[in-house]
Write a protein that holds these residues in place. Structure first.
Motif, mmCIF file in Angstrom:
data_model
loop_
_atom_site.group_PDB
_atom_site.id
_atom_site.type_symbol
_atom_site.label_atom_id
_atom_site.label_comp_id
_atom_site.label_asym_id
_atom_site.label_seq_id
_atom_site.Cartn_x
_atom_site.Cartn_y
_atom_site.Cartn_z
ATOM 1 N N LEU A 178 0.832 -1.210 0.000
ATOM 2 C CA LEU A 178 0.000 0.000 0.000
ATOM 3 C C LEU A 178 0.863 1.255 0.000
ATOM 4 O O LEU A 178 0.571 2.222 -0.704
ATOM 5 N N ASN A 179 1.935 1.244 0.776
ATOM 6 C CA ASN A 179 2.833 2.391 0.855
ATOM 7 C C ASN A 179 3.507 2.626 -0.500
ATOM 8 O O ASN A 179 3.660 3.764 -0.934
ATOM 9 N N ALA A 180 3.878 1.545 -1.168
ATOM 10 C CA ALA A 180 4.498 1.667 -2.500
ATOM 11 C C ALA A 180 3.484 2.193 -3.515
ATOM 12 O O ALA A 180 3.785 3.078 -4.315
ATOM 13 N N GLU A 181 2.273 1.659 -3.465
ATOM 14 C CA GLU A 181 1.247 2.041 -4.429
ATOM 15 C C GLU A 181 0.784 3.491 -4.260
ATOM 16 O O GLU A 181 0.621 4.212 -5.239
ATOM 17 N N PHE A 182 0.580 3.917 -3.030
ATOM 18 C CA PHE A 182 -0.032 5.223 -2.797
ATOM 19 C C PHE A 182 0.947 6.335 -2.425
ATOM 20 O O PHE A 182 0.619 7.500 -2.572
ATOM 21 N N ARG A 183 2.129 5.960 -1.918
ATOM 22 C CA ARG A 183 3.084 6.983 -1.497
ATOM 23 C C ARG A 183 4.439 6.839 -2.189
ATOM 24 O O ARG A 183 5.366 7.584 -1.891
ATOM 25 N N ASN B 72 4.010 2.131 9.959
ATOM 26 C CA ASN B 72 3.104 1.720 11.026
ATOM 27 C C ASN B 72 1.635 1.932 10.666
ATOM 28 O O ASN B 72 0.799 1.074 10.894
ATOM 29 N N VAL B 73 1.318 3.099 10.085
ATOM 30 C CA VAL B 73 -0.081 3.414 9.788
ATOM 31 C C VAL B 73 -0.149 4.278 8.529
ATOM 32 O O VAL B 73 0.734 5.099 8.289
ATOM 33 N N LEU B 74 -1.171 4.051 7.744
ATOM 34 C CA LEU B 74 -1.446 4.855 6.549
ATOM 35 C C LEU B 74 -2.897 5.329 6.623
ATOM 36 O O LEU B 74 -3.744 4.640 7.192
ATOM 37 N N SER B 75 -3.161 6.474 6.024
ATOM 38 C CA SER B 75 -4.523 7.031 6.031
ATOM 39 C C SER B 75 -4.896 7.570 4.662
ATOM 40 O O SER B 75 -4.055 8.144 3.976
ATOM 41 N N TRP B 76 -6.168 7.401 4.312
ATOM 42 C CA TRP B 76 -6.729 7.942 3.077
ATOM 43 C C TRP B 76 -8.002 8.697 3.426
ATOM 44 O O TRP B 76 -9.069 8.104 3.605
ATOM 45 N N PRO B 77 -7.916 10.017 3.556
ATOM 46 C CA PRO B 77 -9.112 10.795 3.910
ATOM 47 C C PRO B 77 -10.166 10.733 2.804
ATOM 48 O O PRO B 77 -9.829 10.715 1.611
ATOM 49 N N ALA B 78 -11.410 10.711 3.206
ATOM 50 C CA ALA B 78 -12.504 10.737 2.239
ATOM 51 C C ALA B 78 -12.598 12.103 1.577
ATOM 52 O O ALA B 78 -13.086 12.230 0.456
ATOM 53 N N GLU B 79 -12.119 13.120 2.290
ATOM 54 C CA GLU B 79 -12.222 14.494 1.807
ATOM 55 C C GLU B 79 -10.973 15.258 2.256
ATOM 56 O O GLU B 79 -10.460 15.028 3.352
ATOM 57 N N GLU B 80 -10.488 16.156 1.414
ATOM 58 C CA GLU B 80 -9.331 16.974 1.767
ATOM 59 C C GLU B 80 -9.795 18.112 2.674
ATOM 60 O O GLU B 80 -10.540 18.984 2.254
#
Length: 170
Positions: A54-59, A66-74
């Motif tokens: 996930l870290n490679a794909e999105f960041r 340790n933790v990743l986040s994807w906000p629904a809204e900026e």
């Protein structure tokens, strides 16, 4: 509150993640006076291999975290140290906050290295991830100070010591 938990690594089940996540999310929502009955959060409980993907794909960072986040809204503030916008309900009356992923391997290692209970570190990381969903960040200095201050307040209300205190400091 709708807290949709997907457990991919059964060690999280054994660690009591569901109860820890409920406590952490409830504390954050209460801090911001958000109605838990209308807030929606998704939590993926995984291992280092999955969070690395996930870290490679999105960041574009090919390593575990340790933790990743994807906000629904900026919701982030434009000014360093500014308050993010408050989340608003969608057309259904719900407030979708977003998604969080947490890695058992990294969380356990960090807790052990810091001499902290796994439960406390897990709640801290969920609080941290949820604050990201609410528009808080720690890239800029004043944003980091604001976010850390809120983490310390929320964790303190749960009886968790300040994770940013250097116990070796005079």
């Amino acid at each position: 509150m709708t807290l949709d938990i997907t457990i991919e690594d059964s060690r999280w089940q054994d660690a009591g993640l569901a109860a820890l996540a409920e406590q952490a999310a409830a504390a954050v929502l209460a801090h911001f006076s958000l109605d838990p009955e209308v807030c929606e959060i998704s939590l993926l409980a995984c291992d280092d291999a999955r969070i690395s993907e996930l870290n490679a794909e999105f960041r574009e960072k090919d390593k575990a975290t340790n933790v990743l986040s994807w906000p629904a809204e900026e919701l982030a503030a434009e000014d360093d140290g500014g308050m993010p916008e408050a989340p608003e309900a969608d057309f259904t009356g719900e407030i979708p906050l977003g998604d969080i992923a947490i890695s058992y391997d990294t969380c356990t290692r960090e807790a052990s290295e810091a001499g902290k209970p796994l439960a406390d570190h897990t709640r801290h990381l969920i609080v941290h991830g949820l604050l990201h969903l609410l528009g808080y960040d720690h890239i800029r200095d004043r944003d980091a100070a604001l976010m850390e201050g809120i983490e310390v307040l929320v964790l303190g209300k749960m009886g968790i010591a300040n994770p940013y205190m250097n116990e070796d400091a005079p």
